[in-house]
Design a protein around this motif. Structure first.
Motif, short mmCIF file in Angstrom:
data_model
loop_
_atom_site.label_atom_id
_atom_site.label_comp_id
_atom_site.label_asym_id
_atom_site.label_seq_id
_atom_site.Cartn_x
_atom_site.Cartn_y
_atom_site.Cartn_z
N THR A 186 0.75 -1.28 -0.06
CA THR A 186 -0.03 -0.08 -0.11
C THR A 186 0.87 1.30 0.00
OG1 THR A 186 -1.84 -0.91 1.24
CG2 THR A 186 -1.75 1.13 1.24
N GLU A 187 1.92 1.25 0.76
CA GLU A 187 2.82 2.40 0.91
C GLU A 187 3.53 2.76 -0.36
OE1 GLU A 187 5.18 1.17 4.11
OE2 GLU A 187 3.86 1.44 5.75
N MET A 188 4.05 1.55 -1.11
CA MET A 188 4.86 1.62 -2.19
C MET A 188 3.71 2.15 -3.37
SD MET A 188 7.32 -1.78 -2.13
CE MET A 188 8.02 -1.29 -3.65
N ALA A 189 2.68 1.60 -3.32
CA ALA A 189 1.60 2.10 -4.34
C ALA A 189 1.45 3.31 -4.37
CB ALA A 189 0.52 1.03 -4.39
N ALA A 190 1.11 4.13 -3.12
CA ALA A 190 0.81 5.59 -2.74
C ALA A 190 2.00 6.15 -3.16
CB ALA A 190 0.66 5.69 -1.16
N ARG A 191 3.06 6.01 -3.19
CA ARG A 191 4.16 6.62 -3.94
C ARG A 191 4.07 6.97 -5.27
NH1 ARG A 191 7.35 4.12 0.50
NH2 ARG A 191 8.21 2.40 -1.17
N ARG A 192 3.41 6.08 -6.05
CA ARG A 192 3.18 6.21 -7.18
C ARG A 192 1.93 6.59 -7.89
NH1 ARG A 192 8.54 6.12 -8.89
NH2 ARG A 192 9.64 4.23 -7.63
N GLY A 193 1.22 7.41 -6.84
CA GLY A 193 -0.25 7.71 -7.26
C GLY A 193 -1.23 6.47 -7.39
N SER A 221 -2.56 -10.73 -9.57
CA SER A 221 -2.95 -11.40 -8.34
C SER A 221 -3.32 -9.95 -7.30
CB SER A 221 -1.85 -11.76 -7.57
OG SER A 221 -0.83 -10.81 -7.44
N SER A 222 -3.69 -8.99 -8.15
CA SER A 222 -3.67 -7.64 -7.40
C SER A 222 -4.67 -6.52 -8.15
CB SER A 222 -2.41 -6.77 -6.83
OG SER A 222 -1.59 -7.48 -6.34
N ARG A 223 -5.40 -5.85 -7.41
CA ARG A 223 -6.23 -4.73 -8.07
C ARG A 223 -5.56 -3.35 -7.64
NH1 ARG A 223 -11.55 -6.20 -9.06
NH2 ARG A 223 -11.17 -7.50 -7.06
N TYR A 224 -5.48 -2.52 -8.50
CA TYR A 224 -4.93 -1.15 -8.10
C TYR A 224 -5.94 -0.01 -8.74
CZ TYR A 224 -0.08 -2.99 -7.32
OH TYR A 224 1.00 -3.73 -6.74
N GLU A 285 5.00 0.21 -15.28
CA GLU A 285 5.67 1.27 -15.75
C GLU A 285 5.23 2.13 -14.30
OE1 GLU A 285 6.93 1.73 -20.10
OE2 GLU A 285 5.41 2.83 -19.45
N HIS A 286 3.75 2.07 -13.94
CA HIS A 286 3.30 2.79 -12.87
C HIS A 286 3.86 2.44 -11.34
CE1 HIS A 286 0.40 5.87 -13.93
NE2 HIS A 286 0.27 5.23 -15.06
N GLY A 289 7.87 2.44 -11.49
CA GLY A 289 8.51 3.79 -11.59
C GLY A 289 9.46 3.71 -12.62
N GLU A 290 9.64 2.48 -13.51
CA GLU A 290 10.72 2.26 -14.50
C GLU A 290 9.89 1.82 -15.67
OE1 GLU A 290 12.85 -1.36 -13.07
OE2 GLU A 290 13.73 -0.17 -11.43
N LYS A 291 10.91 2.17 -16.77
CA LYS A 291 10.21 2.01 -18.17
C LYS A 291 10.50 0.58 -18.70
CE LYS A 291 9.19 3.39 -22.50
NZ LYS A 291 8.14 3.89 -22.82
N PHE A 292 9.53 0.23 -18.93
CA PHE A 292 9.38 -1.59 -19.47
C PHE A 292 10.29 -1.65 -20.57
CE2 PHE A 292 7.43 -5.17 -21.31
CZ PHE A 292 7.64 -6.11 -20.56
N VAL A 293 11.26 -2.55 -20.62
CA VAL A 293 11.90 -2.99 -21.62
C VAL A 293 11.64 -4.40 -22.03
CG1 VAL A 293 14.41 -3.42 -22.56
CG2 VAL A 293 13.84 -1.56 -20.71
N LYS A 294 10.95 -4.09 -23.40
CA LYS A 294 10.38 -5.72 -24.13
C LYS A 294 11.77 -6.56 -24.18
CE LYS A 294 6.33 -3.71 -25.78
NZ LYS A 294 5.44 -3.10 -27.11
#
Length: 316
Positions: A186-193, A221-224, A285-286, A289-294
């Motif tokens: 929850t804390e980590m998600a909040a930092r990313r809005g 496994s999760s809902r944001y 990416e949200h 906080g990193e760009k996804f590299v395929k």
């Protein structure tokens, strides 16, 4: 559309067995490690859908690896290495046949049950007057039994303990761990809005101790929800903007499919699969906080075989 990995049939060095799950294929290496391959399969309502989603396996594997590392200080976990973008090597554990569902908000299946009149879910009582997607007074755990095939089933804490599915001591440890990881997530998600709405955790035993296994905090496994606009949408009774697999479930529901007998999976066009892929990458990416590299190789199976084989040979 990019090449997807929907089936695997590897023969790794020291391989003892393989288990093909809904999304992951798990290879037993020397009865010591598990090589968990996150395929591009996608499931909903406990049904594997007919087409794979490009880069989905890579997204799931890399998000899970990051969150396992980010929570290792509060909960021991099974992760040993990530030799390939789609593979995690972990300790061989004895898994508990229970999934710990932690809910911070009333959404998804819990809301559907509540809207149908239920005021108790998995033995947890809920107050009257709650709205869809409303934050709960405090996070709750609504466990399910983990079925080898078919649908997982809701079950209460008391039933799990009384039926001997998990001992009281181990279950209480799982509860403490699940709530602690949810708080960190929850804390980590909040930092990313973002808002971590609900999620599931799985645990196993290794050398007599309870440890976290499988994936955590992925869109499977999760809902944001997006934090921005959450209160306004809630007040107006509007759907929340979300990053999760729920939009796939909703698409299926809108096309008259909920995994029930006699129902047919609707046609999944390449364009739709690419749209789902974009949503998975967006969440990656949200939340990181990193760009996804395929991973760009045209043959993911060959790459995985080479990378995992090299790791096994180096760690015999």
């Amino acid at each position: 559309m990019a090449i997807t990995l929907t089936n695997t049939d590897f023969e790794f060095p020291l391989q003892r067995s393989v288990y093909h799950g809904k999304v992951r294929d798990v290879y037993n290496i020397a009865d010591r490690y598990l090589a968990m391959v996150a395929t591009d399969r996608i499931s909903a309502f406990d049904v594997i859908l007919p087409k794979g989603i490009p880069f989905k396996g890579q997204v799931l594997n890399q998000i899970a690896a990051q969150f396992l590392d980010a929570t290792a200080d509060i909960v021991p976990n099974w992760k040993v290495a990530v030799p390939d973008p789609m593979v995690t090597i972990g300790l061989l554990c004895e898994p508990f046949k229970v999934e710990m569902i932690v809910r911070g908000y009333l959404a998804g299946s819990a809301w559907r049950d509540y809207a149908a009149g239920a005021r108790e879910i998995c033995g947890v009582k809920l107050p009257e007057g709650l709205r869809e997607n409303e934050k709960l007074p405090s996070p709750i755990i609504t466990p399910t039994t983990k079925a080898d095939e078919g649908h997982d089933e809701n079950i209460s804490r008391d039933e799990i303990i009384s039926r001997g599915i998990v001992s009281k001591e181990d279950y209480e440890q799982m509860e403490r761990y699940a709530l602690a990881i949810f708080e960190r997530g929850t804390e980590m998600a909040a930092r990313r809005g973002l808002i971590l709405v609900d999620t599931k955790y799985e645990f196993g035993k290794h050398d007599g101790r309870v440890i976290l296994i499988d994936e955590i905090h992925t869109p499977d496994s999760s809902r944001y929800f997006y934090a921005e606009g959450y209160e306004e949408r809630l007040a107006k009774g509007e759907p929340q903007r979300q990053l999760s697999k729920e939009f796939v479930r909703q698409w299926l529901i809108d096309h008259d499919f909920m995994g029930k007998q006699g129902q047919e999976v609707p046609f999944m066009s390449d364009e739709y699969c690419d749209e789902v892929s974009d949503r998975y990458i967006e969440l990656y990416e949200h939340i990181t906080g990193e760009k996804f590299v395929k991973a760009g190789e045209s043959d993911p199976a060959a790459r995985i075989c080479a990378n995992v084989t090299a790791w096994i040979e180096a760690n015999k």
